[in-house]
Structure formats: C-alpha cells, structure tokens
Design a protein around this motif. Structure first.
Motif, short mmCIF file in Angstrom:
data_model
loop_
_atom_site.label_atom_id
_atom_site.label_comp_id
_atom_site.label_asym_id
_atom_site.label_seq_id
_atom_site.Cartn_x
_atom_site.Cartn_y
_atom_site.Cartn_z
N SER A 157 0.83 -1.19 0.00
CA SER A 157 0.00 0.00 0.00
C SER A 157 0.86 1.24 0.00
CB SER A 157 -0.89 -0.02 1.24
OG SER A 157 -1.72 1.11 1.26
N HIS A 158 0.54 2.15 -0.88
CA HIS A 158 1.14 3.48 -0.91
C HIS A 158 0.27 4.35 -1.80
CE1 HIS A 158 2.76 2.88 -4.99
NE2 HIS A 158 3.06 1.65 -4.58
N PRO A 159 0.31 5.66 -1.64
CA PRO A 159 -0.51 6.53 -2.49
C PRO A 159 -0.09 6.43 -3.96
CG PRO A 159 0.24 7.72 -0.56
CD PRO A 159 0.96 6.41 -0.57
N TYR A 160 -1.06 6.34 -4.83
CA TYR A 160 -0.83 6.34 -6.26
C TYR A 160 -2.07 6.90 -6.93
CZ TYR A 160 -3.80 2.19 -6.50
OH TYR A 160 -4.85 1.33 -6.39
N SER A 161 -1.93 7.33 -8.16
CA SER A 161 -3.07 7.87 -8.88
C SER A 161 -3.39 6.97 -10.06
CB SER A 161 -2.78 9.30 -9.35
OG SER A 161 -1.68 9.28 -10.24
N GLY A 162 -4.67 6.83 -10.32
CA GLY A 162 -5.12 6.03 -11.45
C GLY A 162 -5.20 4.56 -11.13
N GLY A 163 -5.92 3.83 -11.98
CA GLY A 163 -6.03 2.40 -11.81
C GLY A 163 -6.99 2.04 -10.70
N THR A 164 -7.12 0.74 -10.48
CA THR A 164 -7.97 0.23 -9.40
C THR A 164 -7.11 -0.60 -8.45
OG1 THR A 164 -8.50 -1.78 -10.63
CG2 THR A 164 -9.97 0.12 -10.95
N SER A 165 -7.74 -1.09 -7.41
CA SER A 165 -6.99 -1.87 -6.42
C SER A 165 -6.40 -3.14 -7.02
CB SER A 165 -7.92 -2.23 -5.25
OG SER A 165 -7.25 -3.06 -4.34
N GLY A 166 -7.16 -3.80 -7.90
CA GLY A 166 -6.67 -5.02 -8.51
C GLY A 166 -5.80 -4.78 -9.73
N ASN A 167 -5.88 -3.59 -10.31
CA ASN A 167 -5.12 -3.27 -11.52
C ASN A 167 -4.57 -1.85 -11.42
OD1 ASN A 167 -4.03 -3.36 -14.04
ND2 ASN A 167 -5.95 -3.01 -15.11
N PRO A 168 -3.52 -1.64 -10.63
CA PRO A 168 -2.98 -0.28 -10.48
C PRO A 168 -2.35 0.20 -11.78
CG PRO A 168 -1.58 -1.85 -9.36
CD PRO A 168 -2.77 -2.61 -9.83
N ALA A 169 -2.32 1.52 -11.95
CA ALA A 169 -1.79 2.11 -13.18
C ALA A 169 -0.28 2.29 -13.12
CB ALA A 169 -2.47 3.45 -13.43
N HIS A 170 0.39 1.59 -12.24
CA HIS A 170 1.85 1.67 -12.15
C HIS A 170 2.40 0.27 -11.91
CE1 HIS A 170 0.83 1.59 -7.89
NE2 HIS A 170 2.06 1.19 -7.68
N SER A 171 3.68 0.12 -12.01
CA SER A 171 4.29 -1.19 -11.76
C SER A 171 5.59 -1.00 -10.99
CB SER A 171 4.57 -1.91 -13.08
OG SER A 171 5.50 -1.17 -13.85
N HIS A 172 6.08 -2.09 -10.44
CA HIS A 172 7.33 -2.09 -9.70
C HIS A 172 8.22 -3.19 -10.24
CE1 HIS A 172 5.77 0.63 -6.65
NE2 HIS A 172 4.71 -0.15 -6.50
N THR A 173 9.51 -2.96 -10.23
CA THR A 173 10.47 -4.00 -10.59
C THR A 173 10.67 -4.91 -9.39
OG1 THR A 173 12.39 -2.74 -9.86
CG2 THR A 173 11.65 -2.38 -12.14
N PRO A 174 11.22 -6.10 -9.59
CA PRO A 174 11.50 -6.96 -8.43
C PRO A 174 12.43 -6.29 -7.41
CG PRO A 174 11.62 -8.25 -10.44
CD PRO A 174 11.46 -6.80 -10.85
#
Length: 121
Positions: free
Chosen positions: A47-64
């Motif tokens: 969990s962290h603040p982000y904009s866009g997307g939904t809980s199951g499909n956030p509009a951002h990604s993270h690397t391993p």
C-alpha cells in the motif's frame, strides 16, 4: 514558573502535532491505497498513495528490486522502533515521555473487603 517552561510546553505541543500528522499520513497511506502486483508469477500486496487504476489493476508497476526495497524498508521500520525503545530503556532514558509518579489517594481510604461488581447498564 521559569522562562523555559512555556518553551517546553510549546515544544511538546509541536511534537504531539507532528506525531499526529505522521500517524495520520501513515494510516491513510496504508489503509486507503492497498493494491496488488503480479511479478514473476507471485502476487505482492502493498500500500502506498498512487493515482489512477484500481486496487486489482494499479496504473503503475514495480520492478523486483523495488519490491525487495519496499519489503526491506517495512522490515526496518518494524524492527527499528522496538529496538530503539529497548535500547533507550536499558540506558535509563524514556522513549518519548518521562515516567510520572502515580498520585497518592489521601482523601479516601481504599476499601479492601467491600468488593462489588461494576454497575450494569
């Protein structure tokens, strides 16, 4: 009353407000923005603040590597605060506030043998 006492009171109020703001930010960041990522066949929920997307499909990604950093930072916060409190306790210093003595009951004696149940609503 010395000149330093109002300054101590103001400092304590400022620290209390900063701790309240920090807690409010932390609570809202962890409670209001949970989401999951699929990385290398594993599901990571954080969990962290982000904009866009939904809980199951956030509009951002993270690397391993970013997910590993998030995990390490969470572990650091969880482990560091109790360790700091224990270290300060062993040094004889309070973690946040100085311990106070309990107030003595001089106006009324304690009733030792007249025990009763608490009142019912």
């Amino acid at each position: 009353m010395s000149a330093k006492e109002p300054m101590r009171c103001n400092r304590r109020q400022i620290v209390a407000l900063l701790l309240l703001a920090l807690f409010s930010w932390y609570w809202s960041a962890t409670t209001l923005f949970p989401h999951a990522h699929q990385i290398d066949g594993r599901t990571y929920v954080h969990s962290h603040p982000y904009s866009g997307g939904t809980s199951g499909n956030p509009a951002h990604s993270h690397t391993p590597q970013q997910m590993q950093l998030i995990s390490h930072l969470s572990l650091l916060v969880i482990a560091l605060v109790p360790f700091a409190a224990l270290a300060l306790h062993l040094l004889g210093r309070p973690f946040l506030f100085k311990p106070r003595k309990t107030a003595a009951r001089q106006s009324r004696p304690l009733r030792l043998f007249a025990l009763r149940a608490p009142p019912a609503c």
